[in-house]
Design a protein around this motif. Structure first.
Motif, short mmCIF file in Angstrom:
data_model
loop_
_atom_site.label_atom_id
_atom_site.label_comp_id
_atom_site.label_asym_id
_atom_site.label_seq_id
_atom_site.Cartn_x
_atom_site.Cartn_y
_atom_site.Cartn_z
N ARG A 1 -6.95 -4.26 13.74
CA ARG A 1 -6.61 -2.94 14.27
C ARG A 1 -6.00 -1.96 13.26
NH1 ARG A 1 -5.63 -6.58 18.35
NH2 ARG A 1 -6.83 -6.20 20.23
N THR A 2 -5.45 -2.46 12.17
CA THR A 2 -4.69 -1.59 11.28
C THR A 2 -5.27 -1.45 9.89
OG1 THR A 2 -2.69 -2.28 12.45
CG2 THR A 2 -2.38 -1.16 10.36
N TYR A 3 -5.72 -2.52 9.29
CA TYR A 3 -6.04 -2.52 7.87
C TYR A 3 -7.08 -1.49 7.46
CZ TYR A 3 -3.28 -6.77 7.10
OH TYR A 3 -2.27 -7.67 7.00
N PHE A 4 -8.05 -1.22 8.28
CA PHE A 4 -9.11 -0.29 7.90
C PHE A 4 -8.95 1.08 8.53
CE2 PHE A 4 -10.73 -4.57 7.41
CZ PHE A 4 -11.09 -4.54 6.08
N THR A 5 -8.05 1.22 9.50
CA THR A 5 -7.87 2.49 10.17
C THR A 5 -6.60 3.21 9.74
OG1 THR A 5 -6.74 1.43 12.03
CG2 THR A 5 -9.14 1.74 12.21
N GLN A 6 -5.61 2.47 9.23
CA GLN A 6 -4.34 3.06 8.81
C GLN A 6 -3.98 2.55 7.41
OE1 GLN A 6 -1.55 2.00 11.88
NE2 GLN A 6 -2.77 2.94 13.48
N PRO A 7 -4.74 2.95 6.39
CA PRO A 7 -4.52 2.42 5.05
C PRO A 7 -3.13 2.70 4.49
CG PRO A 7 -6.09 4.22 4.98
CD PRO A 7 -5.84 3.91 6.42
N ASP A 8 -2.52 3.83 4.85
CA ASP A 8 -1.18 4.12 4.34
C ASP A 8 -0.16 3.11 4.86
OD1 ASP A 8 -2.09 6.27 2.89
OD2 ASP A 8 -1.58 7.74 4.44
N SER A 9 -0.36 2.66 6.08
CA SER A 9 0.54 1.67 6.67
C SER A 9 0.49 0.34 5.91
CB SER A 9 0.17 1.44 8.14
OG SER A 9 0.90 0.37 8.67
N ILE A 10 -0.70 -0.11 5.60
CA ILE A 10 -0.83 -1.38 4.88
C ILE A 10 -0.35 -1.26 3.44
CG2 ILE A 10 -3.23 -1.09 4.26
CD1 ILE A 10 -3.60 -4.04 4.53
N ARG A 11 -0.57 -0.09 2.84
CA ARG A 11 -0.07 0.11 1.47
C ARG A 11 1.46 0.01 1.44
NH1 ARG A 11 -3.77 4.74 1.59
NH2 ARG A 11 -5.74 4.03 0.73
N ALA A 12 2.10 0.48 2.49
CA ALA A 12 3.56 0.46 2.55
C ALA A 12 4.11 -0.91 2.92
CB ALA A 12 4.05 1.50 3.56
N SER A 13 3.45 -1.60 3.85
CA SER A 13 4.01 -2.85 4.36
C SER A 13 3.44 -4.10 3.71
CB SER A 13 3.80 -2.94 5.87
OG SER A 13 2.42 -2.96 6.17
N GLY A 14 2.30 -4.01 3.06
CA GLY A 14 1.68 -5.19 2.46
C GLY A 14 0.76 -5.90 3.44
N ILE A 15 0.16 -6.96 2.94
CA ILE A 15 -0.81 -7.75 3.70
C ILE A 15 -0.20 -9.12 3.95
CG2 ILE A 15 -3.12 -8.79 3.62
CD1 ILE A 15 -3.71 -6.60 1.41
N ILE A 16 -0.06 -9.50 5.20
CA ILE A 16 0.50 -10.81 5.52
C ILE A 16 -0.58 -11.66 6.18
CG2 ILE A 16 2.26 -12.08 6.78
CD1 ILE A 16 3.99 -9.52 6.61
N LEU A 17 -0.89 -12.79 5.53
CA LEU A 17 -1.90 -13.71 6.03
C LEU A 17 -1.40 -15.14 5.88
CD1 LEU A 17 -4.95 -12.05 4.24
CD2 LEU A 17 -4.43 -11.94 6.68
#
Length: 127
Positions: A48-64
């Motif tokens: 839901r977020t990674y491809f639609t809200q790129p600024d959000s992921i740039r700020a928070s990082g990727i958690i897997l």
């Protein structure tokens, strides 16, 4: 071919990808490598977020799988993360999202070629 075979045979078996998963864009894990357990919140973030809200992921990082990567790139075609000698590539296809992690001594370029090739194939067959 089963979704699990794509993960096992086309990603992990290459020796260039250490862990991988295929998620459905409508939710759910279609296949994952052994021990690669994405929490529901991690799955939701990818879908839901990674491809639609790129600024959000740039700020928070990727958690897997409980591991946090720094976001190197986020755009509608690819998300890239890295931390130390580990990295991840995330590709959307028509109906799925492909996640491929790699570890040293594999280079980012080697892992990217393997993951991108499978993503391109899935797109070509409308998945």
């Amino acid at each position: 071919m089963s979704w699990q075979a794509y993960v096992d045979d086309h990603l992990v078996a290459t020796g260039k990808v250490s862990k991988a998963a295929i998620l459905g864009k409508q939710g759910g894990v279609w296949a994952a490598s052994s021990g690669y357990n994405l929490s529901q919140s991690e799955q939701d973030a990818v879908v839901r977020t990674y491809f639609t809200q790129p600024d959000s992921i740039r700020a928070s990082g990727i958690i897997l799988n409980g591991f946090k990567f720094m976001c190197i790139q986020a755009n509608p075609d690819e998300v890239i993360g890295r931390k130390g000698e580990r990295g991840v590539f995330i590709f959307p296809t028509n109906q799925a999202i492909l996640i491929a992690e790699y570890d040293a001594p594999t280079s980012a370029g080697e892992a990217n070629i393997v993951a991108a090739k499978l993503a391109d194939y899935l797109k070509s067959v409308n998945y």
